[in-house]
Design a protein around this motif. Structure first.
Motif, PDB file in Angstrom:
ATOM      1  N   UNK A  84       0.848  -1.181   0.000  1.00  0.00           N
ATOM      2  CA  UNK A  84       0.000   0.000   0.000  1.00  0.00           C
ATOM      3  C   UNK A  84       0.895   1.247   0.000  1.00  0.00           C
ATOM      4  N   UNK A  85       0.388   2.380  -0.455  1.00  0.00           N
ATOM      5  CA  UNK A  85       1.215   3.601  -0.497  1.00  0.00           C
ATOM      6  C   UNK A  85       1.820   3.962   0.860  1.00  0.00           C
ATOM      7  N   UNK A  86       1.031   3.815   1.934  1.00  0.00           N
ATOM      8  CA  UNK A  86       1.578   4.176   3.246  1.00  0.00           C
ATOM      9  C   UNK A  86       2.663   3.191   3.685  1.00  0.00           C
ATOM     10  N   UNK A  87       2.552   1.931   3.260  1.00  0.00           N
ATOM     11  CA  UNK A  87       3.593   0.950   3.593  1.00  0.00           C
ATOM     12  C   UNK A  87       4.882   1.261   2.836  1.00  0.00           C
ATOM     13  N   UNK A  88       4.733   1.636   1.554  1.00  0.00           N
ATOM     14  CA  UNK A  88       5.916   2.035   0.791  1.00  0.00           C
ATOM     15  C   UNK A  88       6.605   3.234   1.438  1.00  0.00           C
ATOM     16  N   UNK A  89       5.814   4.172   1.898  1.00  0.00           N
ATOM     17  CA  UNK A  89       6.387   5.365   2.523  1.00  0.00           C
ATOM     18  C   UNK A  89       7.120   5.006   3.819  1.00  0.00           C
TER      19      UNK A  89
END
Length: 701
Positions: A84-89
């Motif tokens: 997910x985008x927040x996990x990538x961040x």
């Protein structure tokens, strides 16, 4: 005149003693340093050889083969499971706030997170769940068995991780890697650093010495290929020195992967410093041994750094070592691969020479050194053993100074005393001194004959009585030591006995892959019913002794006998790549032995034999009455499969069948129920060439 003559004599004696003593001390120091150099060369070569043998042995283990196949299958599925985008961040923040700041302290330039960030969805996924989201602190990420993400990878990881982690911990490896040979993907690591999940062909570490290890393995098709890669700065470990040992992994004839061990520089330091016990091994206050690579950079830490780091940094600064280099050593907390040592000894050793020399070391301090090259595969290191010249010659200089100071004070007393007592005391005292030296050298049968009734005569009588008592006690001690060693070797394998004698306690080791044999002698109880107890014991002893002699011939270790049962193992004390084959050949020889016994004793004994390969744990059990015991699933399986309705056949498990296909004829038998494992496959094994008579004309080293 007599006083002057005596004074002159003492002065000349002192001067002669000075130069003679200096020469003698130099020779003694050279012998000590040569001994240290030779011993450390043997130790470091043995360490690398043992590690090469271990990685070869592990590459044949079913656990390693199944793990590579399993991880390869589930890894490919993760490419379709993006974060997910927040996990990538969160993963990127881990690189920016934790990895990069720590790396930047140890390397030149200004590294940025994006350069090292994983470039595949699968690598992102694994690094997020097992590194960034891992609740354990840095350098302890390896403690996580399951990321609880519900993936097939985590299920498989939980199955294998604790076993690989235990091997790395017990054997002193920094990390263990499983690499897909086709893609170059790092499918699994024990340590869980930022090389986990990356690609060694195209990823951020394609130029590392780990990638070099993979490329060397990729070019081989040899199941016995093994390669040692020299230490270099390795960025996933924050730029610290790392070396690697790699080998191929085959599933039958299919080349599926690479098994790679990351070596610990701490283990090299322990070998070279004798665990920092320099004085105990005869190197005095300044002696040391260390290793230098072909780039003239340290491969093991010098003594001064380990004993007094601040003084070491001051010494480097005084010798005009660049401040940037000193700071890098401080940040790394190690001078390895940073400090250059280009002394005469190092240059000559790297040119292939072995010898000794007087020279100035990296501190610009005069030293006496012994040097030699150490060959480690395709590269070599220089090994240097050295000691400060000031310490080498300190004893004779102190003696000379004391002698000169004493001469002026004691010369009058010496002259008068010498005249009065020389003839009276010299002869009997010299005899006592000579006898004492002989006794000190170990000649306990020495006796002194002095026909005198005074104190010297009494001293001679006391000396003679003491010599007789020492001789008697020495003989008694020697006899007891020999008896104790024989008893100990009857209970324990020789390497374990040596460790116990050296004071080691709580001895327990894990072995990733050995072969265990369980034999039961059928019919012996019926045979012994008509015999006296002495006759029954004699027959059983004859049979077991034949088994023991055969075991020694095939390089097999007997563990114990329990009644009619006989337990043996191969590949334990002495690692052997072919331990499964040796055990099957040993079992065939046992069948020949039982046939000869039956013919000789007119008996009808039969053997039930079970053989299984796998990991075991071995150790000493008990304190006052102890035994060397093996336990684990491998023992359970070997015992469970030994029994059969048929007589005199050899039954082997799946692991033995996999290892020896093509070398023998295998016939499937009925599956056997094993507690905790369910039903397992069992085969009987026979020679491919039936004309070969078991146990005859065999030569096994």
């Amino acid at each position: 005149m007599l006083v002057l003559a005596t004074l002159l004599s003492i002065l000349l004696t002192g001067i002669l003693s000075y130069y003679t003593g200096e020469t003698s001390l130099k020779e003694t120091a050279i012998n000590q340093l040569v001994s240290a150099r030779t011993g450390k060369a043997d130790e470091i070569e043995s360490y690398f050889k043992f590690t090469e043998n271990h990685v070869l042995t592990m590459s044949e283990a079913t656990m390693v083969i199944d793990a590579i196949k399993g991880f390869k299958n589930v890894y490919q599925k993760l490419d379709s499971t993006p974060l997910k985008p927040e996990q990538k961040q969160n993963l990127l923040e881990y690189y920016r706030k934790k990895f990069i700041p720590r790396l930047a302290r140890n390397v030149s330039g200004n590294p940025i997170a994006e350069t090292y960030y994983p470039n595949t969805p699968a690598a992102e996924y694994l690094q997020y769940h097992y590194i960034a989201a891992n609740p354990n602190p840095l350098r302890e990420k390896y403690k996580l068995d399951n990321a609880k993400d519900g993936s097939e990878y985590s299920t498989l990881h939980q199955k294998y991780h604790s076993r690989f982690r235990n091997i790395a911990d017990k054997m002193g490896y920094y990390d263990i890697f499983l690499v897909d040979i086709d893609t170059g993907t790092v499918l699994y690591t024990t340590q869980k650093e930022v090389d986990f999940g990356t690609n060694l062909k195209l990823g951020p570490y394609a130029g590392s010495n780990l990638a070099q290890a993979y490329q060397q393995t990729l070019q081989s098709r040899d199941p016995y290929f093994v390669k040692t890669i020299d230490f270099a700065s390795y960025r996933p470990t924050y730029g610290k020195p790392s070396g690697f040992i790699t080998t191929t992994v085959f599933d039958g004839d299919n080349f599926i992967g690479a098994l790679i061990f990351q070596l610990s520089s701490e283990r090299i330091n322990q070998v070279m410093t004798s665990h920092q016990k320099w004085e105990e091994v005869g190197l005095g206050e300044t002696g040391e041994t260390y290793l230098i690579g072909q780039d003239f950079l340290l491969r093991s830490a010098p003594r001064l750094f380990l004993e007094n780091a601040e003084k070491y940094y001051e010494t480097l600064t005084k010798n005009n070592i660049p401040l940037e280099e000193v700071r890098q050593i401080q940040n790394l907390e190690s001078p390895l691969l940073v400090q250059k040592v280009e002394t005469e000894a190092v240059k000559r050793a790297l040119n292939g020479e072995t010898g000794t020399a007087l020279y100035s070391d990296y501190r610009q301090v005069p030293v006496l050194g012994a040097f030699a090259p150490v060959e480690l595969g395709d590269f070599k290191w220089a090994l240097v053993a050295k000691q400060d010249q000031k310490e080498v010659f300190k004893g004779v200089r102190d003696l000379f100074n004391r002698l000169m100071a004493s001469t002026a004070i004691l010369i009058p007393l010496f002259t008068l005393g010498a005249i009065f007592f020389a003839r009276l005391l010299a002869h009997p005292i010299n005899k006592l001194i000579a006898a004492t030296k002989k006794l000190t050298a170990g000649e306990t049968d020495v006796q002194v004959k002095i026909n005198s009734k005074d104190e010297i005569g009494e001293l001679a009588d006391s000396f003679n009585q003491m010599a007789l008592m020492i001789r008697s006690k020495e003989e008694m001690v020697t006899q007891k030591i020999a008896e104790n060693e024989r008893l100990l070797l009857n209970i324990l394998p020789a390497p374990i006995a040596k460790r116990l004698q050296s004071g080691e306690q709580d001895i327990a080791d894990s072995f990733p892959n050995v072969t265990v044999l369980f034999v039961e002698i059928e019919g012996f109880n019926e045979l012994s019913r008509d015999l006296s107890p002495d006759q029954a014991v004699t027959l059983l002893n004859e049979l077991v002794s034949n088994f023991d002699e055969t075991a020694e011939l095939y390089g097999v270790e007997k563990l114990k006998t329990i009644g009619e049962s006989y337990l043996a193992v191969c590949g334990l004390s002495v690692p052997r790549v072919d331990h499964a084959k040796r055990m099957v050949d040993f079992a065939q020889a046992l069948l020949k032995t039982i046939r000869r016994f039956n013919q000789k004793q007119n008996a009808n004994l039969n053997l039930d034999i079970g053989i299984h390969s796998g990991p075991v744990v071995a150790g000493i059990v008990g304190k006052t009455k102890f035994i060397y015991e093996l336990w684990g699933e491998t023992m359970t399986v070997a015992k469970a499969i030994h029994s059969t309705p048929e007589q005199n056949i050899i039954q082997v498990s799946q692991s033995v069948y996999n290892a020896l296909q093509g070398l023998y004829y295998f016939e499937p038998l009925k599956e056997v129920e094993v507690k905790g494992k369910g039903k397992i496959s069992v085969w009987s094994v026979h020679p491919l060439d039936s004309s070969l008579v078991l146990g005859e004309n065999v030569e096994v080293k």
